[in-house]
Design a protein around this motif. Structure first.
Motif, PDB file in Angstrom:
ATOM      1  N   GLU A 262       0.847  -1.289  -0.131  1.00  0.00           N
ATOM      2  CA  GLU A 262      -0.085  -0.010  -0.114  1.00  0.00           C
ATOM      3  C   GLU A 262       0.909   1.278  -0.125  1.00  0.00           C
ATOM      4  O   GLU A 262       0.979   2.062   0.858  1.00  0.00           O
ATOM      5  CB  GLU A 262      -0.858  -0.006   1.135  1.00  0.00           C
ATOM      6  CG  GLU A 262      -1.979  -1.224   1.382  1.00  0.00           C
ATOM      7  CD  GLU A 262      -3.110  -1.153   0.240  1.00  0.00           C
ATOM      8  OE1 GLU A 262      -3.115  -0.385  -0.561  1.00  0.00           O
ATOM      9  OE2 GLU A 262      -3.666  -2.135  -0.132  1.00  0.00           O
ATOM     10  N   PRO A 263       1.836   1.438  -1.115  1.00  0.00           N
ATOM     11  CA  PRO A 263       2.578   2.449  -0.978  1.00  0.00           C
ATOM     12  C   PRO A 263       1.747   4.056  -1.030  1.00  0.00           C
ATOM     13  O   PRO A 263       2.678   5.077  -0.490  1.00  0.00           O
ATOM     14  CB  PRO A 263       3.495   2.528  -2.300  1.00  0.00           C
ATOM     15  CG  PRO A 263       2.394   1.599  -3.404  1.00  0.00           C
ATOM     16  CD  PRO A 263       1.528   0.695  -2.287  1.00  0.00           C
ATOM     17  N   SER A 264       0.600   4.178  -1.381  1.00  0.00           N
ATOM     18  CA  SER A 264       0.090   5.227  -1.628  1.00  0.00           C
ATOM     19  C   SER A 264      -1.012   5.644  -0.511  1.00  0.00           C
ATOM     20  O   SER A 264      -1.591   6.610  -0.535  1.00  0.00           O
ATOM     21  CB  SER A 264      -0.841   5.328  -2.777  1.00  0.00           C
ATOM     22  OG  SER A 264      -1.548   4.536  -3.096  1.00  0.00           O
ATOM     23  N   GLU A 265      -0.865   4.704   0.387  1.00  0.00           N
ATOM     24  CA  GLU A 265      -2.132   4.613   1.499  1.00  0.00           C
ATOM     25  C   GLU A 265      -1.968   5.961   2.376  1.00  0.00           C
ATOM     26  O   GLU A 265      -0.686   6.371   2.668  1.00  0.00           O
ATOM     27  CB  GLU A 265      -1.993   3.451   2.391  1.00  0.00           C
ATOM     28  CG  GLU A 265      -3.180   3.124   3.249  1.00  0.00           C
ATOM     29  CD  GLU A 265      -4.380   2.635   2.628  1.00  0.00           C
ATOM     30  OE1 GLU A 265      -5.413   2.987   3.242  1.00  0.00           O
ATOM     31  OE2 GLU A 265      -4.652   2.497   1.402  1.00  0.00           O
ATOM     32  N   HIS A 266      -2.922   6.461   2.930  1.00  0.00           N
ATOM     33  CA  HIS A 266      -3.018   7.832   3.828  1.00  0.00           C
ATOM     34  C   HIS A 266      -2.011   9.066   3.174  1.00  0.00           C
ATOM     35  O   HIS A 266      -1.771  10.078   3.930  1.00  0.00           O
ATOM     36  CB  HIS A 266      -2.305   7.350   5.230  1.00  0.00           C
ATOM     37  CG  HIS A 266      -2.995   6.086   5.701  1.00  0.00           C
ATOM     38  ND1 HIS A 266      -4.355   6.065   5.916  1.00  0.00           N
ATOM     39  CD2 HIS A 266      -2.481   5.005   6.178  1.00  0.00           C
ATOM     40  CE1 HIS A 266      -4.662   5.027   6.626  1.00  0.00           C
ATOM     41  NE2 HIS A 266      -3.530   4.299   6.702  1.00  0.00           N
TER      42      HIS A 266
END
Length: 521
Positions: A475-479
């Motif tokens: 999830e590199p783009s999470e948050h």
């Protein structure tokens, strides 16, 4: 506990001779205190008769010698005792770290594990300094004092020996037995309190946001109250044992005075020795002041070291870390007919076939809970495969969704990816991930001095400086806001150029960047 201590002594250079020297110094310090009291009593009694000064010279010199040597021996005993204790502690901690490095920490209760690695390992120092040295040296002091007193009045020596056994052995043993349950419960209680504190520290904003802070604080209060109740019971027992020791000391003085008086009347004992028989028991029983606490410390150390042994003896889960693998000219990641799941639980998914070659990027998608992160953990070697095979060529790097940022400098955080990295290596890694931060800047607890994007780039810099050849991103783009996420992903793809890239994601924008998509579940 004894076998663990023996093993540590063998693993420590000159461990046995060092601890023997510490016991000898502790004995000399305690015996000097007893001898000082005895010689002082004789000197005062003899001086009251106003003899020629020359008759008192030897005793005066001995008083000065014992007074000085008592402090010197005690200081040297502290130096040598703590030295060997800290050496054993270091050996045990290194052994514990080596064991943990061969297994996975995923699924562990972090607060309790931290308590075991830090506080419970410290118990070996308490065992040496506060238990082993006092008890062994005290035993020798009892024997030596009894022999010396027995030369002048054996009935007084027998009474002194009995009182010493009551105060130095029976009272501490009873106290340890009475508080055994509390002592055994205290360390798990501290571990539970550490778990609650750890959870609160990590999730405090979320707890407040969802109105769950009151319930969380109630758990903290309950855990703290339980620990305080355990400590109170142990303190009450210690006070009771101290009372028994005080009574035994008083009885030793009275019996010494009684038998000494009878011997003086019978003409078998010089009257100047009466003060010696009366005062020596007081000095001897001072040696036992901390024995009750030492007995309780021994009980707690036994439980603490048993908890450490559980970590040392636990069968490893997974292979710990694949980062030590040799570099490969053709790095790739492949799984064939793979079944995944956590040890001791039912498989989450099976029949998985996946291949990621050099320069390929593959998106791993699926509903939450289907096993995407479990697949990544299996590929990384953190947990074993239930069935099937995992083939990895090259060093594997992992960009976690919640990569931990340590409360230290930017440089030290980056060097987690490569401990041997130079300042130039760190600067180059920061430049490649476009993180414009001073290498010496402190990032704060959990990276609070950095933004979310900066924290993720800092974690990416660890992969760059480590020269990893197979990258797994969770999830590199999470948050992250869309602009920050796009900039970060541009840098990730640039850094991973020519490398196998497996991306776990729910983000359609990330999926669109990948060459292939694999649906799990």
């Amino acid at each position: 506990m004894i076998d663990l201590l023996t093993r540590l002594l063998r693993a420590t250079p000159s461990g046995g001779p060092r601890i023997a020297l510490a016991v000898l110094l502790a004995f000399l310090a305690s015996f000097s205190s007893v001898a000082l009291m005895g010689v002082s009593g004789w000197l005062l009694s003899r001086a009251a008769e106003h003899p020629p000064v020359m008759y008192l010279t030897a005793a005066a010199v001995m008083v000065r010698a014992f007074g000085i040597s008592r402090g010197v021996f005690r200081y040297l005993e502290r130096l040598v005792g703590h030295d060997v204790g800290l050496r054993l502690q270091s050996a045990l901690r290194l052994d514990t770290y080596a064991t943990l490095a061969r297994t996975t920490l995923l699924g562990r209760r972090r607060g309790d594990l931290l308590t075991r690695v830090v506080a419970d390992v410290d118990a070996v120092l308490d065992l040496v300094v506060r238990v082993l040295l006092p008890f062994l040296s005290g035993l020798f002091v009892i024997l030596a004092t009894t022999v010396v007193i027995g030369v002048f009045a054996w009935p007084a020596a027998v009474a002194l020996l009995l009182s010493a056994l009551v105060a130095g052995a029976l009272a501490p043993w009873l106290a340890a037995r009475l508080s055994a349950q509390a002592d055994a419960a205290s360390l798990p209680a501290r571990g539970e309190l550490a778990n609650v504190v750890h959870e609160l520290a990590r999730t405090a904003p979320d707890l407040v946001a969802y109105g769950a802070d009151t319930a969380a604080l109630d758990r903290l209060t309950t855990a703290d109250a339980r620990l305080r109740d355990i400590d109170a019971r142990a303190a009450w027992t210690r006070g009771l044992a101290t009372a028994v020791q005080t009574l035994a000391a008083g009885l030793a003085v009275v019996t010494g005075l009684w038998f000494g008086t009878q011997a003086v009347r019978a003409g078998t004992l010089d009257h100047t020795m009466l003060a010696v028989l009366t005062l020596v028991p007081l000095a001897l029983h001072e040696v036992f002041n901390d024995f009750t606490k030492a007995a309780q410390t021994a009980a707690r150390a036994r439980v603490a070291l048993a908890r450490v042994r559980e970590v040392l003896d636990a069968p490893p889960v997974g292979s710990g870390d694949r980062a030590t693998a040799e570099r490969s000219d053709a790095p790739h990641l492949a799984v064939h007919d793979l079944a995944i799941g956590w040890p001791g639980a039912a498989p989450l998914a099976s029949g998985i076939d996946l291949e990621v070659g050099p320069g390929e990027s593959v998106a791993l998608v699926g509903p939450s809970g289907v096993g995407k992160t479990t697949l990544a953990a299996t590929a990384l070697g953190l947990i074993p495969a239930v069935a099937g095979t995992v083939e990895v060529e090259g060093r594997v790097g992992y960009l976690a969704q919640d990569a931990h940022v340590f409360s230290t400098s930017v440089t030290e955080n980056v060097k987690i990816g490569n401990r041997d990295a130079t300042g130039d290596d760190v600067a180059a890694a920061l430049d490649r991930v476009r993180l414009d931060l001073s290498p010496d800047r402190l990032v704060g607890e959990l990276g609070t001095a950095l933004s979310g994007g900066e924290q993720r780039r800092l974690a990416l810099a660890r992969l760059v400086v480590g020269e990893y050849q197979v990258l797994v991103l969770d999830e590199p783009s999470e948050h992250l806001d869309p602009e920050t996420a796009d900039a970060l992903l541009d840098d990730v793809w640039a850094s991973a150029s020519g490398l196998p890239l497996l991306v776990i994601t729910h983000d359609p924008a990330v999926v669109a960047r990948c060459d292939r998509v694999v649906h799990l579940g």
